[in-house]
Design a protein around this motif. Structure first.
Motif, PDB file in Angstrom:
ATOM      1  N   SER A   5       0.839  -1.339   0.178  1.00  0.00           N
ATOM      2  CA  SER A   5      -0.023  -0.033   0.104  1.00  0.00           C
ATOM      3  C   SER A   5       0.877   1.094   0.053  1.00  0.00           C
ATOM      4  O   SER A   5       1.831   1.498   0.809  1.00  0.00           O
ATOM      5  N   LEU A   6       0.676   2.019  -0.916  1.00  0.00           N
ATOM      6  CA  LEU A   6       1.213   3.394  -0.862  1.00  0.00           C
ATOM      7  C   LEU A   6       0.450   4.388  -0.236  1.00  0.00           C
ATOM      8  O   LEU A   6      -0.747   4.469  -0.753  1.00  0.00           O
ATOM      9  N   TYR A   7       1.136   5.207   0.528  1.00  0.00           N
ATOM     10  CA  TYR A   7       0.092   6.263   1.164  1.00  0.00           C
ATOM     11  C   TYR A   7       0.815   7.567   0.682  1.00  0.00           C
ATOM     12  O   TYR A   7       1.970   7.820   0.554  1.00  0.00           O
ATOM     13  N   LYS A   8      -0.242   8.531   0.312  1.00  0.00           N
ATOM     14  CA  LYS A   8       0.243   9.750  -0.292  1.00  0.00           C
ATOM     15  C   LYS A   8       0.083  10.753   0.629  1.00  0.00           C
ATOM     16  O   LYS A   8      -1.609  11.139   1.073  1.00  0.00           O
ATOM     17  N   TYR A   9       0.750  11.779   1.286  1.00  0.00           N
ATOM     18  CA  TYR A   9       0.746  12.749   2.144  1.00  0.00           C
ATOM     19  C   TYR A   9      -0.018  14.003   1.382  1.00  0.00           C
ATOM     20  O   TYR A   9       0.337  13.962   0.053  1.00  0.00           O
ATOM     21  N   ALA A  40      -3.883  10.082  -0.745  1.00  0.00           N
ATOM     22  CA  ALA A  40      -4.331   8.668  -0.929  1.00  0.00           C
ATOM     23  C   ALA A  40      -3.805   7.705   0.113  1.00  0.00           C
ATOM     24  O   ALA A  40      -2.373   7.979   0.796  1.00  0.00           O
ATOM     25  N   PRO A  41      -4.409   6.645   0.414  1.00  0.00           N
ATOM     26  CA  PRO A  41      -5.917   6.389   0.337  1.00  0.00           C
ATOM     27  C   PRO A  41      -6.603   6.926   1.019  1.00  0.00           C
ATOM     28  O   PRO A  41      -6.456   7.366   2.317  1.00  0.00           O
ATOM     29  N   VAL A  42      -7.964   7.145   0.630  1.00  0.00           N
ATOM     30  CA  VAL A  42      -8.877   8.060   1.145  1.00  0.00           C
ATOM     31  C   VAL A  42      -9.400   7.440   2.383  1.00  0.00           C
ATOM     32  O   VAL A  42      -9.845   8.183   3.411  1.00  0.00           O
ATOM     33  N   GLN A  43      -9.487   6.196   2.634  1.00  0.00           N
ATOM     34  CA  GLN A  43     -10.099   5.611   3.875  1.00  0.00           C
ATOM     35  C   GLN A  43      -9.368   5.568   4.939  1.00  0.00           C
ATOM     36  O   GLN A  43     -10.000   5.624   5.913  1.00  0.00           O
ATOM     37  N   TYR A  44      -7.985   6.279   5.110  1.00  0.00           N
ATOM     38  CA  TYR A  44      -7.243   6.348   6.186  1.00  0.00           C
ATOM     39  C   TYR A  44      -7.449   8.080   6.490  1.00  0.00           C
ATOM     40  O   TYR A  44      -6.735   8.518   7.671  1.00  0.00           O
ATOM     41  N   LEU A  45      -8.139   8.885   5.932  1.00  0.00           N
ATOM     42  CA  LEU A  45      -8.458  10.076   6.002  1.00  0.00           C
ATOM     43  C   LEU A  45      -9.124  10.545   6.969  1.00  0.00           C
ATOM     44  O   LEU A  45     -10.409  10.122   6.966  1.00  0.00           O
ATOM     45  N   ASP A  63     -15.053   4.273   4.532  1.00  0.00           N
ATOM     46  CA  ASP A  63     -15.833   3.466   3.666  1.00  0.00           C
ATOM     47  C   ASP A  63     -15.304   3.858   2.304  1.00  0.00           C
ATOM     48  O   ASP A  63     -16.091   3.213   1.471  1.00  0.00           O
ATOM     49  N   ASP A  64     -14.452   4.802   1.999  1.00  0.00           N
ATOM     50  CA  ASP A  64     -14.264   5.217   0.738  1.00  0.00           C
ATOM     51  C   ASP A  64     -12.907   4.275   0.286  1.00  0.00           C
ATOM     52  O   ASP A  64     -11.983   4.445   0.913  1.00  0.00           O
ATOM     53  N   THR A  65     -13.117   3.393  -0.622  1.00  0.00           N
ATOM     54  CA  THR A  65     -11.906   2.718  -1.085  1.00  0.00           C
ATOM     55  C   THR A  65     -10.994   3.033  -2.278  1.00  0.00           C
ATOM     56  O   THR A  65     -10.212   2.474  -2.734  1.00  0.00           O
ATOM     57  N   THR A  66     -11.165   4.528  -2.345  1.00  0.00           N
ATOM     58  CA  THR A  66     -10.424   4.927  -3.611  1.00  0.00           C
ATOM     59  C   THR A  66      -8.926   5.166  -3.037  1.00  0.00           C
ATOM     60  O   THR A  66      -8.559   5.472  -1.911  1.00  0.00           O
ATOM     61  N   ARG A  67      -7.991   4.385  -3.938  1.00  0.00           N
ATOM     62  CA  ARG A  67      -6.942   4.063  -3.794  1.00  0.00           C
ATOM     63  C   ARG A  67      -5.591   5.135  -4.263  1.00  0.00           C
ATOM     64  O   ARG A  67      -4.578   5.225  -3.809  1.00  0.00           O
ATOM     65  N   THR A  68      -6.366   5.603  -5.178  1.00  0.00           N
ATOM     66  CA  THR A  68      -5.369   6.855  -6.122  1.00  0.00           C
ATOM     67  C   THR A  68      -5.523   8.097  -5.656  1.00  0.00           C
ATOM     68  O   THR A  68      -6.364   8.597  -4.810  1.00  0.00           O
TER      69      THR A  68
END
Length: 139
Positions: A5-9, A40-45, A63-68
């Motif tokens: 999983s890539l996380y984007k600040y 990204a990913p939005v689910q951790y925001l 609940d948002d599964t958007t990964r980009t």
């Protein structure tokens, strides 16, 4: 199979309001918008709203599964009763395995200056003096 999983600040976090300072009245309702750009990913925001330094609301996107990377606008209604600053914060809640404290980015503060709905006393006095001067000059 290895899951990565890539996380984007966020690229940026900003706050705005459509209200103009001159229109702000005590107990009026105003919409604020927090714009979280390229996250990204939005689910951790989690988007946290603050009045001064006090946390007043949190919006989660679990609940948002958007990964980009995407832009996420978040609307919040406020009813200021005094001059106060608001700001929002984008927080990545990556769990106990993630970095601690959670990575977070704050917006600049947006100050609400509350205008009185009653006219100032000086304005009324100035009008009365002007009427008296006109009466004296015309006599």
């Amino acid at each position: 199979k290895l899951n990565i999983s890539l996380y984007k600040y966020p690229a940026s976090v900003s706050i705005s309001s459509q209200a103009r300072t001159a229109e702000m009245k005590k107990r009026g309702e105003y919409l604020l918008q927090c714009e979280v750009r390229s996250i990204a990913p939005v689910q951790y925001l989690a988007v946290n709203w603050y009045r001064g330094e006090a946390l007043i609301n949190t919006v989660n996107f679990s609940d948002d599964t958007t990964r980009t990377p995407v832009d996420v606008p978040v609307i919040f209604m406020v009813t200021p009763t005094r001059t106060v600053q608001y700001f929002c914060e984008a927080e990545l809640r990556l769990g106990p395995e993630g970095p601690q404290p959670n990575p977070a980015m704050k917006s600049e503060a947006l100050e609400f200056t509350i205008m009185s709905s009653a006219p100032a006393r000086n304005t009324i006095v100035s009008s009365v003096v002007l009427v008296i001067l006109i009466a004296v000059i015309t006599v």
